[in-house]
Enzyme design. Sequence first.
Site, PDB file in Angstrom:
ATOM      1  N   HIS A 313      65.177  40.869  96.937  1.00  0.00           N
ATOM      2  CA  HIS A 313      65.328  39.586  97.625  1.00  0.00           C
ATOM      3  C   HIS A 313      66.349  38.754  96.881  1.00  0.00           C
ATOM      4  O   HIS A 313      66.410  38.809  95.647  1.00  0.00           O
ATOM      5  CB  HIS A 313      63.984  38.832  97.691  1.00  0.00           C
ATOM      6  CG  HIS A 313      63.986  37.779  98.738  1.00  0.00           C
ATOM      7  ND1 HIS A 313      64.440  36.514  98.513  1.00  0.00           N
ATOM      8  CD2 HIS A 313      63.639  37.843 100.044  1.00  0.00           C
ATOM      9  CE1 HIS A 313      64.359  35.826  99.630  1.00  0.00           C
ATOM     10  NE2 HIS A 313      63.881  36.599 100.578  1.00  0.00           N
ATOM     11  N   ASP A 370      58.466  42.058 104.014  1.00  0.00           N
ATOM     12  CA  ASP A 370      58.566  43.014 105.107  1.00  0.00           C
ATOM     13  C   ASP A 370      58.197  44.434 104.723  1.00  0.00           C
ATOM     14  O   ASP A 370      58.192  45.325 105.561  1.00  0.00           O
ATOM     15  CB  ASP A 370      59.970  42.956 105.725  1.00  0.00           C
ATOM     16  CG  ASP A 370      60.088  41.726 106.571  1.00  0.00           C
ATOM     17  OD1 ASP A 370      59.064  41.332 107.157  1.00  0.00           O
ATOM     18  OD2 ASP A 370      61.163  41.117 106.627  1.00  0.00           O
TER      19      ASP A 370
HETATM   20  N1  CMC Z   1      67.408  49.314  97.157  1.00  0.00           N
HETATM   21  C1  CMC Z   1      68.238  49.739  96.173  1.00  0.00           C
HETATM   22  N2  CMC Z   1      69.030  48.914  95.447  1.00  0.00           N
HETATM   23  C2  CMC Z   1      68.998  47.614  95.760  1.00  0.00           C
HETATM   24  C3  CMC Z   1      68.164  47.099  96.760  1.00  0.00           C
HETATM   25  C4  CMC Z   1      67.347  48.007  97.467  1.00  0.00           C
HETATM   26  N3  CMC Z   1      66.534  47.561  98.439  1.00  0.00           N
HETATM   27  N4  CMC Z   1      68.335  45.757  96.863  1.00  0.00           N
HETATM   28  C5  CMC Z   1      69.251  45.448  95.948  1.00  0.00           C
HETATM   29  N5  CMC Z   1      69.648  46.540  95.275  1.00  0.00           N
HETATM   30  C6  CMC Z   1      70.618  46.594  94.162  1.00  0.00           C
HETATM   31  C7  CMC Z   1      72.034  46.460  94.680  1.00  0.00           C
HETATM   32  O1  CMC Z   1      72.631  47.711  94.929  1.00  0.00           O
HETATM   33  C8  CMC Z   1      72.697  45.719  93.550  1.00  0.00           C
HETATM   34  O2  CMC Z   1      73.025  46.640  92.557  1.00  0.00           O
HETATM   35  P1  CMC Z   1      74.328  46.391  91.624  1.00  0.00           P
HETATM   36  O3  CMC Z   1      74.065  45.124  90.877  1.00  0.00           O
HETATM   37  O4  CMC Z   1      74.377  47.609  90.741  1.00  0.00           O
HETATM   38  O5  CMC Z   1      75.501  46.297  92.561  1.00  0.00           O
HETATM   39  C9  CMC Z   1      71.614  44.806  92.999  1.00  0.00           C
HETATM   40  O6  CMC Z   1      70.364  45.449  93.344  1.00  0.00           O
HETATM   41  C10 CMC Z   1      71.626  43.396  93.585  1.00  0.00           C
HETATM   42  O7  CMC Z   1      71.595  43.528  95.021  1.00  0.00           O
HETATM   43  P2  CMC Z   1      72.432  42.611  96.002  1.00  0.00           P
HETATM   44  O8  CMC Z   1      72.630  43.352  97.287  1.00  0.00           O
HETATM   45  O9  CMC Z   1      73.641  42.094  95.302  1.00  0.00           O
HETATM   46  O10 CMC Z   1      71.410  41.448  96.205  1.00  0.00           O
HETATM   47  P3  CMC Z   1      71.407  40.410  97.380  1.00  0.00           P
HETATM   48  O11 CMC Z   1      70.680  39.225  96.874  1.00  0.00           O
HETATM   49  O12 CMC Z   1      72.794  40.225  97.889  1.00  0.00           O
HETATM   50  O13 CMC Z   1      70.569  41.148  98.531  1.00  0.00           O
HETATM   51  C11 CMC Z   1      68.794  41.894  99.888  1.00  0.00           C
HETATM   52  C12 CMC Z   1      69.229  40.889  98.812  1.00  0.00           C
HETATM   53  C13 CMC Z   1      67.383  41.488 100.374  1.00  0.00           C
HETATM   54  C14 CMC Z   1      69.759  41.834 101.075  1.00  0.00           C
HETATM   55  C15 CMC Z   1      68.767  43.316  99.283  1.00  0.00           C
HETATM   56  O14 CMC Z   1      67.854  43.355  98.213  1.00  0.00           O
HETATM   57  C16 CMC Z   1      68.449  44.400 100.323  1.00  0.00           C
HETATM   58  O15 CMC Z   1      69.339  44.873 101.001  1.00  0.00           O
HETATM   59  N6  CMC Z   1      67.124  44.769 100.439  1.00  0.00           N
HETATM   60  C17 CMC Z   1      66.714  45.715 101.461  1.00  0.00           C
HETATM   61  C18 CMC Z   1      66.612  45.004 102.804  1.00  0.00           C
HETATM   62  C19 CMC Z   1      65.396  44.112 102.909  1.00  0.00           C
HETATM   63  O16 CMC Z   1      64.286  44.502 102.555  1.00  0.00           O
HETATM   64  N7  CMC Z   1      65.592  42.901 103.445  1.00  0.00           N
HETATM   65  C20 CMC Z   1      64.506  41.952 103.716  1.00  0.00           C
HETATM   66  C21 CMC Z   1      64.562  40.727 102.862  1.00  0.00           C
HETATM   67  S1  CMC Z   1      63.034  39.777 102.975  1.00  0.00           S
HETATM   68  C22 CMC Z   1      63.010  39.240 104.629  1.00  0.00           C
HETATM   69  C23 CMC Z   1      64.029  38.200 104.879  1.00  0.00           C
HETATM   70  O17 CMC Z   1      64.019  37.173 104.198  1.00  0.00           O
HETATM   71  O18 CMC Z   1      64.816  38.365 105.819  1.00  0.00           O
END
Ligand code: CMC
Length: 435
Positions: A313, A370
């Site tokens: 998140h 989720d």
């Molecule tokens: N699986 C594997 N690696 C992950 C994941 C994951 N679910 N989420 C983040 N990472 C890694 C990502 O690759 C990155 O690695 P690095 O620093 O080496 O590049 C690091 O963790 C930080 O991730 P980010 O994408 O820069 O973080 P963000 O804050 O931009 O993204 C997120 C947050 C929720 C979009 C992401 O964690 C994700 O895609 N999660 C899976 C989708 C999901 O479950 N979404 C629902 C969120 S809760 C409901 C809502 O509020 O809508």
Amino acid sequence: MAKDTVTIRNNTNGKEADFSLLRGTAGTPAVDIGSLHKELGAFTFDPGFMSTASCKSAITYIDGENGILLYRGYPIEQLAKNSTFLEVAYLLMNGELPSEVELSSFKGEIRQHSMIHEALRVFFNGFHYDAHPMSMMVGVMGSLSAFYHSELNMNDPEHRRISAMRMLAKVPTIAAASHRHSVGWPFIYPRLDLGYCENFMNMMFSLPGQQYIDENNYIDPIAVKALNLLFILHADHEQNASTSTVRLASSTGANPYACMAAGIAALWGPAHGGANEAVLSMLAEIGTVDRIPLYIEKAKDKNDPFRLMGFGHRVYKNFDPRATITRDTCYEVLEKFPSDDPLFELALALEEFALKDEYFIEKKLYPNVDFYSGIIYKALKIPEDMFTVMFVIARTAGWVSHWLEMMAEPGQRIGRPRQIYTGYDTRNYVDLTDR
Ligand code: CMC
């Protein structure tokens, strides 16, 4: 004593200026850089809004480090335990918990607005039979902007309030109709004698020859409780992608129903509201516990686009308080509605495995709300392609609250980010024959 300012110096032109530090009632302060360009001749660059507050808001507070989520000051755990979705919607929209009289009148008004215009109902016939329900949600919510012109003076607080009530009241009707169109069932009208969740379930599942709710209006209380709970947990989450989209679209003075459609579009993506559907697809793909290590490795592999859906998140970096609540509810719901599907066991095993893995520990990736919500919806017989639609119903309460807050703010300006241009410098047009 230190001044409540931040000094920024532009070394390229030697200009320096102080910028005020804005403090809310809680949370990290923000540097007010509104005059940065004027003072220093530079913009800020923050794609993904990693360090940027886009507005002031008194609706929801999140402390991501400590897993705290407050709606209008009330902890999510207390609302989840004691409240109902409509009471929470009232709280979000109006700022205070309603009295008994206020709640009863709010519920009455929501019931009164729950029907959709017959002309709008016919719109569904234009969608292909296998259209995703979310595509219908975007289209039909946007189409509401073709109605109610006489009550769309956005300078009139009462018109704004009625528009917000209409959206909240009609969204379950549109949601259920989207499902019924996709399975070819006849549309069921809302019933004014039922509660919000009961009415939604009835519109989803009643068949001409088989009523979902019997003559005593009985519907399993555990199902209603679970639905209320998921709607409460998803009702608002401060400036997330879809809420920010609603605010940005609304900042132009656009029709509110069209702005909500923009919010629905933003919610659809798998990184946001689409995650609950994506979690179930992922669990189905993993299939069995012995295949978990393979998928954990895929999630860690930078060359593989696979991510563990329902993990991570932007704001919560220790745990998502909503995930803790949905996990407990999962046990309760599955006990009442047992299934042969080993999804929950698989989810628990995946969670355990990931939480012990160095990659997930180091990056502070925990299950989010989720990870479990889809399993609960599945136990309630909600089809997978409706999971994100369920999120839409709940989040409409948040979207309309933010819209009401923003529209009431004096001096509201159009949202208009800047950019760093990386294209060509000026060049001369080349005639077609010379290219
Ligand atoms: N699986 C594997 N690696 C992950 C994941 C994951 N679910 N989420 C983040 N990472 C890694 C990502 O690759 C990155 O690695 P690095 O620093 O080496 O590049 C690091 O963790 C930080 O991730 P980010 O994408 O820069 O973080 P963000 O804050 O931009 O993204 C997120 C947050 C929720 C979009 C992401 O964690 C994700 O895609 N999660 C899976 C989708 C999901 O479950 N979404 C629902 C969120 S809760 C409901 C809502 O509020 O809508």
